[in-house]
Write a protein that holds these residues in place. Structure first.
Motif, mmCIF file in Angstrom:
data_model
loop_
_atom_site.group_PDB
_atom_site.id
_atom_site.type_symbol
_atom_site.label_atom_id
_atom_site.label_comp_id
_atom_site.label_asym_id
_atom_site.label_seq_id
_atom_site.Cartn_x
_atom_site.Cartn_y
_atom_site.Cartn_z
ATOM 1 N N GLU A 81 0.830 -1.217 0.000
ATOM 2 C CA GLU A 81 0.000 0.000 0.000
ATOM 3 C C GLU A 81 0.861 1.263 0.000
ATOM 4 O O GLU A 81 0.443 2.296 -0.495
ATOM 5 N N ARG A 82 2.052 1.180 0.595
ATOM 6 C CA ARG A 82 2.937 2.349 0.719
ATOM 7 C C ARG A 82 4.347 1.997 0.246
ATOM 8 O O ARG A 82 5.298 1.966 1.027
ATOM 9 N N PRO A 83 4.519 1.733 -1.064
ATOM 10 C CA PRO A 83 5.861 1.414 -1.562
ATOM 11 C C PRO A 83 6.841 2.577 -1.397
ATOM 12 O O PRO A 83 8.047 2.354 -1.311
ATOM 13 N N ASP A 84 6.335 3.807 -1.331
ATOM 14 C CA ASP A 84 7.193 4.962 -1.118
ATOM 15 C C ASP A 84 7.853 4.909 0.254
ATOM 16 O O ASP A 84 9.061 5.132 0.396
ATOM 17 N N VAL A 85 7.090 4.575 1.277
ATOM 18 C CA VAL A 85 7.625 4.454 2.638
ATOM 19 C C VAL A 85 8.579 3.270 2.706
ATOM 20 O O VAL A 85 9.680 3.374 3.256
ATOM 21 N N ASP A 86 8.179 2.157 2.115
ATOM 22 C CA ASP A 86 9.030 0.972 2.113
ATOM 23 C C ASP A 86 10.368 1.262 1.446
ATOM 24 O O ASP A 86 11.419 0.912 1.996
ATOM 25 N N SER A 87 10.346 1.900 0.310
ATOM 26 C CA SER A 87 11.584 2.187 -0.427
ATOM 27 C C SER A 87 12.537 3.047 0.394
ATOM 28 O O SER A 87 13.738 2.770 0.481
ATOM 29 N N ARG A 88 11.999 4.081 1.002
ATOM 30 C CA ARG A 88 12.833 4.989 1.809
ATOM 31 C C ARG A 88 13.514 4.244 2.950
ATOM 32 O O ARG A 88 14.718 4.361 3.167
ATOM 33 N N TYR A 89 12.748 3.469 3.689
ATOM 34 C CA TYR A 89 13.308 2.815 4.867
ATOM 35 C C TYR A 89 14.078 1.546 4.531
ATOM 36 O O TYR A 89 14.990 1.180 5.263
ATOM 37 N N GLN A 90 13.764 0.884 3.425
ATOM 38 C CA GLN A 90 14.600 -0.238 2.991
ATOM 39 C C GLN A 90 16.012 0.271 2.708
ATOM 40 O O GLN A 90 16.998 -0.358 3.105
ATOM 41 N N SER A 91 16.106 1.400 2.021
ATOM 42 C CA SER A 91 17.428 1.967 1.723
ATOM 43 C C SER A 91 18.169 2.321 2.996
ATOM 44 O O SER A 91 19.355 2.027 3.147
ATOM 45 N N ALA A 92 17.472 2.959 3.926
ATOM 46 C CA ALA A 92 18.114 3.386 5.173
ATOM 47 C C ALA A 92 18.551 2.189 6.017
ATOM 48 O O ALA A 92 19.691 2.141 6.494
ATOM 49 N N VAL A 93 17.677 1.207 6.198
ATOM 50 C CA VAL A 93 18.012 0.062 7.039
ATOM 51 C C VAL A 93 19.110 -0.773 6.391
ATOM 52 O O VAL A 93 19.997 -1.284 7.074
ATOM 53 N N SER A 94 19.091 -0.870 5.090
ATOM 54 C CA SER A 94 20.162 -1.592 4.398
ATOM 55 C C SER A 94 21.501 -0.905 4.633
ATOM 56 O O SER A 94 22.514 -1.564 4.869
ATOM 57 N N ALA A 95 21.523 0.433 4.579
ATOM 58 C CA ALA A 95 22.758 1.176 4.840
ATOM 59 C C ALA A 95 23.201 1.027 6.295
ATOM 60 O O ALA A 95 24.394 0.935 6.581
ATOM 61 N N ILE A 96 22.245 0.997 7.207
ATOM 62 C CA ILE A 96 22.551 0.898 8.635
ATOM 63 C C ILE A 96 23.020 -0.497 9.025
ATOM 64 O O ILE A 96 24.015 -0.659 9.729
ATOM 65 N N SER A 97 22.294 -1.512 8.572
ATOM 66 C CA SER A 97 22.536 -2.869 9.078
ATOM 67 C C SER A 97 23.155 -3.817 8.066
ATOM 68 O O SER A 97 23.558 -4.916 8.427
ATOM 69 N N GLY A 98 23.172 -3.411 6.806
ATOM 70 C CA GLY A 98 23.691 -4.301 5.778
ATOM 71 C C GLY A 98 22.679 -5.345 5.334
ATOM 72 O O GLY A 98 23.014 -6.271 4.606
ATOM 73 N N GLN A 99 21.439 -5.209 5.762
ATOM 74 C CA GLN A 99 20.401 -6.152 5.358
ATOM 75 C C GLN A 99 19.112 -5.408 5.071
ATOM 76 O O GLN A 99 18.890 -4.318 5.576
ATOM 77 N N GLY A 100 18.302 -6.008 4.241
ATOM 78 C CA GLY A 100 17.001 -5.439 3.920
ATOM 79 C C GLY A 100 16.014 -6.566 3.722
ATOM 80 O O GLY A 100 16.369 -7.735 3.796
#
Length: 185
Positions: free
Chosen positions: A87-106
């Protein structure tokens, strides 16, 4: 399922979010009300992004979000926001990028920790309820994040402002960190 009264997700347009209406978490949908509450109550946001088709999303729901003890920790220390990634791919995209940068996983479920303005400072994907499979338990993660938010806020603010900011929390939780040198950022 619990005997807990339904939460505010019961009226959601998303079937995925409605499936969490019975959980004892005081969930919000993504929106201004959640951020305003986090700011007024001076709490970090626990962001959960998932989907109806996601196996591990249902596992974390069953193991952690339906667990009364974990729900109590969440409700006491966080403003909880649940997002349907379809329903909110915009929110998912933003935080997937951030969490991937932070933790190395998405991936999903995405479990993010945000300041009240939406800036992420830590996150990951699935956390088991207790330490297992080489992963820190969700209970431990929640308590460590809550403690850091209360006692080391300036460090979290700096973490939220840096690309690899979540490393501060990662080290506190796991006792390890990656080779990212924040002094070069």
């Amino acid at each position: 399922m619990s005997n807990h009264p339904e939460n505010r997700l019961k009226d959601s347009a998303s079937p995925y979010l409605r499936s969490a209406a019975h959980q004892p978490i005081d969930w919000h949908e993504w929106g201004d009300a959640a951020f305003a509450r986090a700011k007024s109550e001076d709490k970090p946001i626990l962001l959960d992004i998932g989907a109806v088709w996601c196996h591990w999303c249902h596992v974390i729901d069953r193991e952690s979000y339906e667990n009364a003890e974990i729900a109590k920790i969440i409700n006491e220390h966080f403003v909880a926001v649940k997002v349907d990634r379809d329903e909110r791919p915009d929110v998912d995209s933003r935080y997937q990028s951030a969490v991937s940068a932070i933790s190395g996983q998405g991936g999903w479920p995405l479990t993010g920790f945000l300041l009240s303005d939406g800036r992420p400072f830590f996150g990951g994907t699935y956390f088991p309820p207790e330490d297992q499979m080489g992963r820190p338990g969700f209970r431990r993660v929640l308590l460590a994040v809550a403690d850091s938010y209360r006692n080391k806020r300036a460090e979290l603010e700096r973490a939220a402002n840096s690309l690899g900011g979540g490393r501060f929390i990662e080290k506190k939780i796991t006792g390890t960190h990656t080779d990212l040198d924040l002094s070069v950022v």
